[in-house]
Design a protein around this motif. Structure first.
Motif, PDB file in Angstrom:
ATOM      1  N   GLY A  41       0.784  -1.221   0.000  1.00 32.45           N
ATOM      2  CA  GLY A  41       0.000   0.000   0.000  1.00 32.45           C
ATOM      3  C   GLY A  41       0.817   1.272   0.000  1.00 32.45           C
ATOM      4  O   GLY A  41       0.256   2.364   0.146  1.00 32.45           O
ATOM      5  N   MET A  42       2.148   1.149  -0.165  1.00 29.39           N
ATOM      6  CA  MET A  42       2.995   2.333  -0.110  1.00 29.39           C
ATOM      7  C   MET A  42       3.984   2.339  -1.275  1.00 29.39           C
ATOM      8  O   MET A  42       4.645   1.344  -1.532  1.00 29.39           O
ATOM      9  N   SER A  43       4.080   3.467  -1.946  1.00 24.83           N
ATOM     10  CA  SER A  43       5.025   3.596  -3.054  1.00 24.83           C
ATOM     11  C   SER A  43       6.443   3.762  -2.510  1.00 24.83           C
ATOM     12  O   SER A  43       6.634   4.194  -1.362  1.00 24.83           O
ATOM     13  N   PRO A  44       7.452   3.431  -3.304  1.00 25.03           N
ATOM     14  CA  PRO A  44       8.839   3.649  -2.868  1.00 25.03           C
ATOM     15  C   PRO A  44       9.107   5.105  -2.505  1.00 25.03           C
ATOM     16  O   PRO A  44       9.867   5.393  -1.572  1.00 25.03           O
ATOM     17  N   GLU A  45       8.480   6.017  -3.240  1.00 25.06           N
ATOM     18  CA  GLU A  45       8.681   7.440  -2.963  1.00 25.06           C
ATOM     19  C   GLU A  45       8.122   7.830  -1.600  1.00 25.06           C
ATOM     20  O   GLU A  45       8.748   8.588  -0.842  1.00 25.06           O
ATOM     21  N   MET A  46       6.926   7.303  -1.279  1.00 26.01           N
ATOM     22  CA  MET A  46       6.318   7.618   0.007  1.00 26.01           C
ATOM     23  C   MET A  46       7.106   6.968   1.140  1.00 26.01           C
ATOM     24  O   MET A  46       7.307   7.573   2.207  1.00 26.01           O
ATOM     25  N   GLU A  47       7.561   5.750   0.932  1.00 22.46           N
ATOM     26  CA  GLU A  47       8.382   5.081   1.948  1.00 22.46           C
ATOM     27  C   GLU A  47       9.644   5.884   2.229  1.00 22.46           C
ATOM     28  O   GLU A  47      10.031   6.074   3.393  1.00 22.46           O
ATOM     29  N   ALA A  48      10.279   6.377   1.181  1.00 26.15           N
ATOM     30  CA  ALA A  48      11.485   7.182   1.355  1.00 26.15           C
ATOM     31  C   ALA A  48      11.182   8.477   2.097  1.00 26.15           C
ATOM     32  O   ALA A  48      11.979   8.933   2.928  1.00 26.15           O
ATOM     33  N   ALA A  49      10.028   9.071   1.811  1.00 27.95           N
ATOM     34  CA  ALA A  49       9.654  10.316   2.474  1.00 27.95           C
ATOM     35  C   ALA A  49       9.434  10.103   3.969  1.00 27.95           C
ATOM     36  O   ALA A  49       9.898  10.903   4.793  1.00 27.95           O
ATOM     37  N   TYR A  50       8.730   9.036   4.329  1.00 23.36           N
ATOM     38  CA  TYR A  50       8.511   8.742   5.744  1.00 23.36           C
ATOM     39  C   TYR A  50       9.832   8.426   6.452  1.00 23.36           C
ATOM     40  O   TYR A  50      10.063   8.870   7.588  1.00 23.36           O
ATOM     41  N   THR A  51      10.686   7.663   5.793  1.00 25.63           N
ATOM     42  CA  THR A  51      11.977   7.332   6.392  1.00 25.63           C
ATOM     43  C   THR A  51      12.789   8.588   6.656  1.00 25.63           C
ATOM     44  O   THR A  51      13.370   8.762   7.737  1.00 25.63           O
ATOM     45  N   ALA A  52      12.815   9.492   5.689  1.00 22.43           N
ATOM     46  CA  ALA A  52      13.550  10.739   5.861  1.00 22.43           C
ATOM     47  C   ALA A  52      12.964  11.587   6.986  1.00 22.43           C
ATOM     48  O   ALA A  52      13.703  12.202   7.776  1.00 22.43           O
ATOM     49  N   ALA A  53      11.645  11.621   7.088  1.00 23.28           N
ATOM     50  CA  ALA A  53      10.992  12.400   8.140  1.00 23.28           C
ATOM     51  C   ALA A  53      11.313  11.829   9.518  1.00 23.28           C
ATOM     52  O   ALA A  53      11.555  12.579  10.476  1.00 23.28           O
ATOM     53  N   LEU A  54      11.305  10.516   9.635  1.00 22.98           N
ATOM     54  CA  LEU A  54      11.660   9.881  10.906  1.00 22.98           C
ATOM     55  C   LEU A  54      13.112  10.167  11.268  1.00 22.98           C
ATOM     56  O   LEU A  54      13.440  10.452  12.434  1.00 22.98           O
ATOM     57  N   GLU A  55      13.986  10.125  10.276  1.00 21.39           N
ATOM     58  CA  GLU A  55      15.398  10.405  10.531  1.00 21.39           C
ATOM     59  C   GLU A  55      15.596  11.848  10.988  1.00 21.39           C
ATOM     60  O   GLU A  55      16.420  12.118  11.874  1.00 21.39           O
ATOM     61  N   THR A  56      14.839  12.768  10.417  1.00 25.34           N
ATOM     62  CA  THR A  56      14.927  14.165  10.826  1.00 25.34           C
ATOM     63  C   THR A  56      14.512  14.334  12.285  1.00 25.34           C
ATOM     64  O   THR A  56      15.166  15.054  13.061  1.00 25.34           O
ATOM     65  N   ALA A  57      13.423  13.669  12.662  1.00 26.35           N
ATOM     66  CA  ALA A  57      12.953  13.749  14.049  1.00 26.35           C
ATOM     67  C   ALA A  57      13.958  13.131  15.009  1.00 26.35           C
ATOM     68  O   ALA A  57      14.227  13.682  16.094  1.00 26.35           O
ATOM     69  N   LEU A  58      14.518  11.991  14.630  1.00 24.79           N
ATOM     70  CA  LEU A  58      15.520  11.342  15.481  1.00 24.79           C
ATOM     71  C   LEU A  58      16.734  12.236  15.686  1.00 24.79           C
ATOM     72  O   LEU A  58      17.247  12.376  16.807  1.00 24.79           O
ATOM     73  N   GLU A  59      17.185  12.857  14.616  1.00 24.08           N
ATOM     74  CA  GLU A  59      18.368  13.699  14.725  1.00 24.08           C
ATOM     75  C   GLU A  59      18.106  14.923  15.590  1.00 24.08           C
ATOM     76  O   GLU A  59      18.977  15.362  16.359  1.00 24.08           O
ATOM     77  N   ALA A  60      16.904  15.473  15.508  1.00 25.51           N
ATOM     78  CA  ALA A  60      16.575  16.642  16.327  1.00 25.51           C
ATOM     79  C   ALA A  60      16.656  16.310  17.817  1.00 25.51           C
ATOM     80  O   ALA A  60      17.181  17.088  18.619  1.00 25.51           O
ATOM     81  N   GLY A  61      16.132  15.143  18.197  1.00 26.93           N
ATOM     82  CA  GLY A  61      16.201  14.743  19.594  1.00 26.93           C
ATOM     83  C   GLY A  61      17.587  14.290  20.001  1.00 26.93           C
ATOM     84  O   GLY A  61      18.049  14.573  21.120  1.00 26.93           O
ATOM     85  N   ALA A  62      18.268  13.577  19.103  1.00 24.78           N
ATOM     86  CA  ALA A  62      19.609  13.088  19.415  1.00 24.78           C
ATOM     87  C   ALA A  62      20.587  14.231  19.635  1.00 24.78           C
ATOM     88  O   ALA A  62      21.495  14.138  20.477  1.00 24.78           O
ATOM     89  N   ASP A  63      20.398  15.308  18.897  1.00 18.43           N
ATOM     90  CA  ASP A  63      21.282  16.460  19.046  1.00 18.43           C
ATOM     91  C   ASP A  63      21.233  17.011  20.461  1.00 18.43           C
ATOM     92  O   ASP A  63      22.247  17.437  21.016  1.00 18.43           O
ATOM     93  N   VAL A  64      20.062  16.975  21.061  1.00 18.68           N
ATOM     94  CA  VAL A  64      19.911  17.423  22.448  1.00 18.68           C
ATOM     95  C   VAL A  64      20.658  16.492  23.399  1.00 18.68           C
ATOM     96  O   VAL A  64      21.403  16.936  24.279  1.00 18.68           O
ATOM     97  N   LEU A  65      20.459  15.193  23.215  1.00 19.45           N
ATOM     98  CA  LEU A  65      21.040  14.221  24.135  1.00 19.45           C
ATOM     99  C   LEU A  65      22.557  14.109  23.993  1.00 19.45           C
ATOM    100  O   LEU A  65      23.271  13.920  24.982  1.00 19.45           O
ATOM    101  N   ARG A  66      23.061  14.238  22.774  1.00 18.00           N
ATOM    102  CA  ARG A  66      24.510  14.181  22.562  1.00 18.00           C
ATOM    103  C   ARG A  66      25.230  15.298  23.308  1.00 18.00           C
ATOM    104  O   ARG A  66      26.362  15.129  23.770  1.00 18.00           O
ATOM    105  N   SER A  67      24.581  16.453  23.392  1.00 22.86           N
ATOM    106  CA  SER A  67      25.197  17.610  24.038  1.00 22.86           C
ATOM    107  C   SER A  67      24.960  17.636  25.538  1.00 22.86           C
ATOM    108  O   SER A  67      25.264  18.629  26.203  1.00 22.86           O
ATOM    109  N   GLY A  68      24.397  16.542  26.078  1.00 22.40           N
ATOM    110  CA  GLY A  68      24.170  16.458  27.515  1.00 22.40           C
ATOM    111  C   GLY A  68      22.843  17.015  27.962  1.00 22.40           C
ATOM    112  O   GLY A  68      22.607  17.194  29.162  1.00 22.40           O
ATOM    113  N   GLY A  69      21.938  17.279  27.017  1.00 25.21           N
ATOM    114  CA  GLY A  69      20.625  17.814  27.355  1.00 25.21           C
ATOM    115  C   GLY A  69      19.718  16.788  28.000  1.00 25.21           C
ATOM    116  O   GLY A  69      20.031  15.591  28.065  1.00 25.21           O
TER     117      GLY A  69
END
Length: 331
Positions: A47-75
């Motif tokens: 039910g999902m096109s390769p393009e949509m799968e890639a978009a969701y994966t990229a969005a999840l990676e963006t969210a992970l990096e935003a939170g990880a940036d806080v934790l890496r710096s001791g936040g």
């Protein structure tokens, strides 16, 4: 319904599927960890096109990096879960903030909650229509008021008074959600996708503090004023240091009736169950009542689990060893 999928920390990092049994302890726990979800439901490869799968994966990676940036710096874990869900509130792929589903009256009513495991402080907003990022309003309630929850116009007024970014309700509009609303109103029937799409995050920081956040637009064509589980502490969101942190996504009415997030933490705290066992039990109760969805959980020792009884769940995890995302039940 049956429990469709469980992934343990070791399975995620190694890229292997796990069976719903308690895993062995992870040998070297990381100093911090963040886990996110972008909703659970009927999510299949067919039910999902390769393009949509890639978009969701990229969005999840963006969210992970935003939170990880806080934790890496001791936040703090609290700062991390807020940072992680904000990009998902701003991304129309998810049902939270911009791109949220529409009510039957063709408006957007948004819900969010956040909880700090250190002293179990919590904040929530329900039915906001003008707050660009509802999770920020939930945190403002927690830190700048004597209350835990505001709703409706009062929540919007409070958020505006705190200097948060306010928008017209039309800001949240997308053609995708308009089409979904028209389909539901015409057919008088919702698909699983119309009930899901909530986003959330749980984290543990270098000091062992836990936190959780959940935010959503609710279900397509919901009645004006309907409130689901996402802003309810103990239903979709819960965090307690020394126990666990939970964020849930699914058919909210059932998650409220079970009190999913608090049930999981109480079973860990009082019955000595693992986070996996407790999650299986809570979602089993949801399934018995006729509901479906999933949870993300982090324990006090840093172990984590994704547990869901739907076809799939947008999800990801990051710690000092790296990041990984997944979408389907057999990932």
């Amino acid at each position: 319904m049956t429990l469709r999928y469980l992934m343990t920390a070791a399975a995620v990092l190694l890229g292997a599927c796990a069976t719903p049994t308690a895993p062995e302890a992870e040998p070297n726990m990381p100093e911090w960890r963040l886990v996110i979800h972008g909703g659970a439901g009927v999510i299949t490869r067919d039910g999902m096109s390769p393009e949509m799968e890639a978009a969701y994966t990229a969005a999840l990676e963006t969210a992970l990096e935003a939170g990880a940036d806080v934790l890496r710096s001791g936040g703090s874990a609290l700062d991390a879960v807020e940072a992680a869900v904000i990009p998902m509130e701003d991304d129309p792929l998810f049902n939270a903030g911009y791109g949220a589903v529409m009510t039957a009256s063709q408006e957007h009513e948004l819900d969010a909650s956040i909880m700090d495991g250190r002293e179990r402080n919590a904040g929530a907003v329900a039915g906001v229509k003008r707050v660009r990022n509802p999770v920020k309003a939930a945190r403002a309630v927690m830190e700048r008021s004597e209350h835990v929850m505001f709703s409706g116009d009062g929540a919007d007024t409070f958020a505006e008074g705190q200097g948060l970014d306010m928008v017209d309700n039309s800001y949240f509009y997308t053609e995708r959600r308009q089409n979904a609303l028209e389909r539901v109103l015409k057919n008088r029937q919702r698909t699983a996708e119309d009930r899901h799409g909530t986003v959330g995050a749980v984290a543990i920081d270098k000091d062992g503090n836990l936190a959780a956040a959940t935010t959503t637009g609710g279900m397509t064509a919901k009645a004006a004023g309907r409130v689901g589980d996402s802003p309810l502490i103990g239903a979709a969101t819960y965090a307690e240091n020394g126990v666990c942190a939970v964020s849930a996504t699914g058919h909210g009415e059932y998650f409220i009736r079970v009190g999913v997030a608090k049930t999981i933490c109480d079973r860990v705290k009082l019955a000595g169950e693992t986070i996996e066992q407790a999650s299986e039990t809570a979602l089993g109760e949801v399934a018995e009542l006729g509901g479906d969805g999933g949870v993300i959980v982090i324990g006090a020792d840093g172990t984590f689990a994704f547990v869901f009884n739907s076809e799939g769940m947008y999800r990801g995890v990051v710690d000092p060893s790296g990041a990984r995302t997944a979408i389907y039940g057999d990932d």
